[in-house]
Design an enzyme around this catalytic site. Structure first.
Site, PDB file in Angstrom:
ATOM      1  CG  ASP A  72      47.773  27.775  16.167  1.00  0.00           C
ATOM      2  OD1 ASP A  72      47.242  26.934  16.922  1.00  0.00           O
ATOM      3  OD2 ASP A  72      47.966  28.950  16.497  1.00  0.00           O
ATOM      4  CG  HIS A 116      46.654  31.226  18.814  1.00  0.00           C
ATOM      5  ND1 HIS A 116      46.579  29.863  18.738  1.00  0.00           N
ATOM      6  CD2 HIS A 116      45.705  31.601  19.713  1.00  0.00           C
ATOM      7  CE1 HIS A 116      45.629  29.424  19.549  1.00  0.00           C
ATOM      8  NE2 HIS A 116      45.081  30.468  20.154  1.00  0.00           N
TER       9      HIS A 116
HETATM   10  C1  UDX Z   1      44.312  33.213  24.816  1.00  0.00           C
HETATM   11  C2  UDX Z   1      44.737  32.107  25.797  1.00  0.00           C
HETATM   12  O1  UDX Z   1      44.240  32.054  27.006  1.00  0.00           O
HETATM   13  C3  UDX Z   1      46.174  31.746  25.657  1.00  0.00           C
HETATM   14  O2  UDX Z   1      46.668  30.985  26.711  1.00  0.00           O
HETATM   15  C4  UDX Z   1      46.214  31.001  24.395  1.00  0.00           C
HETATM   16  O3  UDX Z   1      47.453  30.436  24.155  1.00  0.00           O
HETATM   17  C5  UDX Z   1      45.784  31.980  23.317  1.00  0.00           C
HETATM   18  O4  UDX Z   1      44.486  32.533  23.578  1.00  0.00           O
HETATM   19  P1  UDX Z   1      44.913  35.853  25.180  1.00  0.00           P
HETATM   20  O5  UDX Z   1      43.618  36.163  25.798  1.00  0.00           O
HETATM   21  O6  UDX Z   1      45.281  36.658  24.019  1.00  0.00           O
HETATM   22  O7  UDX Z   1      45.107  34.340  24.725  1.00  0.00           O
HETATM   23  O8  UDX Z   1      46.005  35.989  26.345  1.00  0.00           O
HETATM   24  P2  UDX Z   1      47.565  35.817  26.377  1.00  0.00           P
HETATM   25  O9  UDX Z   1      47.988  34.476  25.949  1.00  0.00           O
HETATM   26  O10 UDX Z   1      47.962  36.229  27.717  1.00  0.00           O
HETATM   27  O11 UDX Z   1      48.118  36.857  25.306  1.00  0.00           O
HETATM   28  C6  UDX Z   1      47.856  38.219  25.355  1.00  0.00           C
HETATM   29  C7  UDX Z   1      49.039  38.958  24.787  1.00  0.00           C
HETATM   30  O12 UDX Z   1      48.648  40.304  24.556  1.00  0.00           O
HETATM   31  C8  UDX Z   1      50.219  38.986  25.747  1.00  0.00           C
HETATM   32  O13 UDX Z   1      51.395  38.642  25.061  1.00  0.00           O
HETATM   33  C9  UDX Z   1      50.290  40.418  26.216  1.00  0.00           C
HETATM   34  O14 UDX Z   1      51.598  40.934  26.388  1.00  0.00           O
HETATM   35  C10 UDX Z   1      49.584  41.180  25.120  1.00  0.00           C
HETATM   36  N1  UDX Z   1      48.888  42.340  25.692  1.00  0.00           N
HETATM   37  C11 UDX Z   1      47.846  42.154  26.542  1.00  0.00           C
HETATM   38  C12 UDX Z   1      49.338  43.606  25.367  1.00  0.00           C
HETATM   39  O15 UDX Z   1      50.298  43.779  24.614  1.00  0.00           O
HETATM   40  N2  UDX Z   1      48.674  44.662  25.915  1.00  0.00           N
HETATM   41  C13 UDX Z   1      47.616  44.540  26.748  1.00  0.00           C
HETATM   42  O16 UDX Z   1      47.088  45.563  27.167  1.00  0.00           O
HETATM   43  C14 UDX Z   1      47.186  43.233  27.088  1.00  0.00           C
END
Ligand code: UDX
Length: 492
Positions: free
Chosen positions: A126, A22
């Site tokens: 949000d 978020h």
């Molecule tokens: C979860 C949900 O599934 C998402 O769709 C919702 O909107 C928010 O909660 P999350 O598990 O954090 O989110 O996944 P994601 O939405 O994919 O975000 C993860 C972020 O962390 C990505 O932007 C990714 O680039 C970043 N990340 C992930 C890193 O910078 N390094 C990593 O090693 C893994």
């Protein structure tokens, strides 16, 4: 109003839910507002996420680059020792009530009284922080809701109550999970039970988490507009349907790409990429040593967890696929203890030969590295968008929230990946990796290349997301004269 009077720049207050997926897109938007529109922005974190962000940014450079962006913090209602990660992040739903709302109101009232910054022009809150809408209404400040899910999932959440009324949910764990769900307009032939958001698997319709989402979703329509981190070309039929619920919708994704294309004087280290953890850059050197398009990148995002058995099944599947892999095993990924006590010798050998494991990766750089050819992902929306933009096909292993819906769209609607939802035995993992990297690659690459191009075009000058951001900026500018007067009402 005297039109000749110089107008102060608008002042936007942004309130994200305190979790990685978020904060990242909302901070990108904050930085865009400052850099592209000269807006004043107050970004309101919880104390916990405030501290995480401030450990990682270079404050002097950040202030120089974004002089009109400042941070405020409010409590999340949890005790200091609470982990605020994994499944326990959901506890925040129920603790960000009374105290956070009162403090948020204090922040806004304080902003009214500061001489150097104009009073808040609008709040961008949000989509699961409805208390911000209550506060905005009390203070007569316009509010826009920002849902960090895609349009499809946002639309679907508006039908949860209907699904309950029609007896489609809740269902029991041993029910037929492949039964089609036909009652959601726009998704008549896409979704099965197993593709519904994870809250639909809760066995009691009165479950507080299910009820939380129903309440939050319906509150969103009290906002004057909706912001989504998606792009028109990807989801236009569903975006049109959402138009029946919101007078205005701004689709401005992929925000991380819009940020990069529109931010002048941008350097990685000066701005914040919204990461709440330190990224281990050494994996980029490891990638440099791998052949082009050979590596499968594996990450399950910031909230999903694995049992020890699931972790071993993934590990065997990856090693047995004989493809090089880069795997993010973040702190807290494993349920219970944080370390695998006994790693079978063959996995140790297989990993030394062709694997690299890090705690947290620079994901955007990884996905655009020439060595990466596929992404085994939990289907979080940010990760999905980043992969589409980079043109990297996905294997989806969704676990919670919107992820089940995203993975279905990836595999059946946009055809940019394979969905292994609910099954992660080692032979399935191996088969999926081989299919993505060899067997079905050509077909999937065609679709992802088309989608990637549309995503890139959308953030270029004249592209849909580019223009929608301009429109959002313009619309906020036009709110300025109204809020100037109503701000005083809120102060009485
Ligand atoms: C979860 C949900 O599934 C998402 O769709 C919702 O909107 C928010 O909660 P999350 O598990 O954090 O989110 O996944 P994601 O939405 O994919 O975000 C993860 C972020 O962390 C990505 O932007 C990714 O680039 C970043 N990340 C992930 C890193 O910078 N390094 C990593 O090693 C893994």
């Amino acid at each position: 109003m005297d039109v000749s009077e110089p107008q102060p720049q608008p002042h936007v207050v942004i309130l994200p839910f305190p979790a990685q997926g978020h904060i990242k897109p909302m901070l990108m938007l904050a930085q865009l507002f400052c850099n592209n529109a000269n807006f004043y922005v107050t970004f309101v974190n919880t104390h916990h996420t405030h501290n995480l962000i401030h450990k990682l940014i270079n404050k002097t450079n950040f202030k120089r680059l974004f002089p009109t962006l400042r941070f405020e913090a409010i409590p999340d209602g949890l005790p200091p020792q609470h982990p605020r990660s994994g499944p326990q992040v959901l506890d925040i739903f129920f603790t960000m009530g009374f105290e956070s709302k009162a403090k948020f109101k204090d922040v806004l009232t304080g902003l009214h009284q500061q001489e150097e910054w104009s009073p808040p022009t609008c709040i961008i809150a949000d989509g699961i922080m409805s208390f911000a809408i209550d506060v905005a209404e009390d203070l007569h400040i316009p509010v826009i809701t920002f849902r960090t899910y895609n349009a499809s999932c946002t639309w679907l959440y508006f039908h949860i109550q209907n699904l309950i009324q029609q007896g489609e949910i809740p269902f029991q764990g041993d029910d037929d999970m492949d039964r089609p769900i036909a009652c959601i307009p726009g998704f008549e032939s896409l979704l099965r039970r197993r593709d519904l958001p994870s809250i639909c698997r809760l066995e009691d319709a009165q479950n507080p988490i299910l009820q939380f989402y129903i309440t939050q979703t319906s509150a969103m329509t009290r906002a004057s507009a909706l912001i989504l981190n998606t792009f028109d070309e990807l989801e236009s039929p569903i975006i049109s349907k959402l138009g029946s619920l919101f007078p205005k919708i701004y689709t401005i994704g992929p925000l991380h790409a819009l940020f990069k294309s529109r931010t002048t004087h941008y350097t990685e280290s000066d701005s914040s990429n919204g990461s709440l953890r330190e990224q281990d850059m050494t994996c980029l050197t490891w990638l440099d040593s791998q052949p082009s398009k050979s590596v499968i990148y594996v990450s399950f995002g910031s909230v999903a967890t694995l049992t020890r058995d699931q972790l071993l099944e993934f590990w065997y599947g990856l090693v047995n696929s004989e493809k090089p892999f880069l795997w993010v095993i973040r702190e807290g990924l494993l349920l219970g203890d944080d370390t695998v006590v006994e790693t079978p010798a063959e996995l140790e050998v297989g990993t030394t030969e062709s694997g690299c494991i890090v705690r947290w990766a620079p994901q955007e750089e990884v996905l655009t590295h020439r060595a990466v050819g596929g992404f085994l992902t939990h289907s979080g929306w940010n990760s999905t968008l980043e992969s589409i933009l980079a043109g990297i096909p996905m294997i989806c292993w969704p676990q919670l929230a919107d992820q089940q819906v995203n993975s279905r769209c990836v595999s059946e609607l946009w055809k940019v990946g394979l969905d292994m939802k609910d099954f992660c035995d080692r032979s399935t993992v191996e088969k999926m990796v081989r299919n993505l990297m060899e067997g079905k690659r050509e077909e999937i690459m065609k679709s992802i290349a088309g989608n990637s191009k549309m995503a890139c075009d959308s953030v270029k000058e004249g592209g849909s997301s580019y223009c929608n951001l301009e429109k959002l900026i313009e619309d906020i500018r036009s709110m300025r004269s109204t809020t100037k007067n109503i701000a005083h009402v809120g102060n009485e």
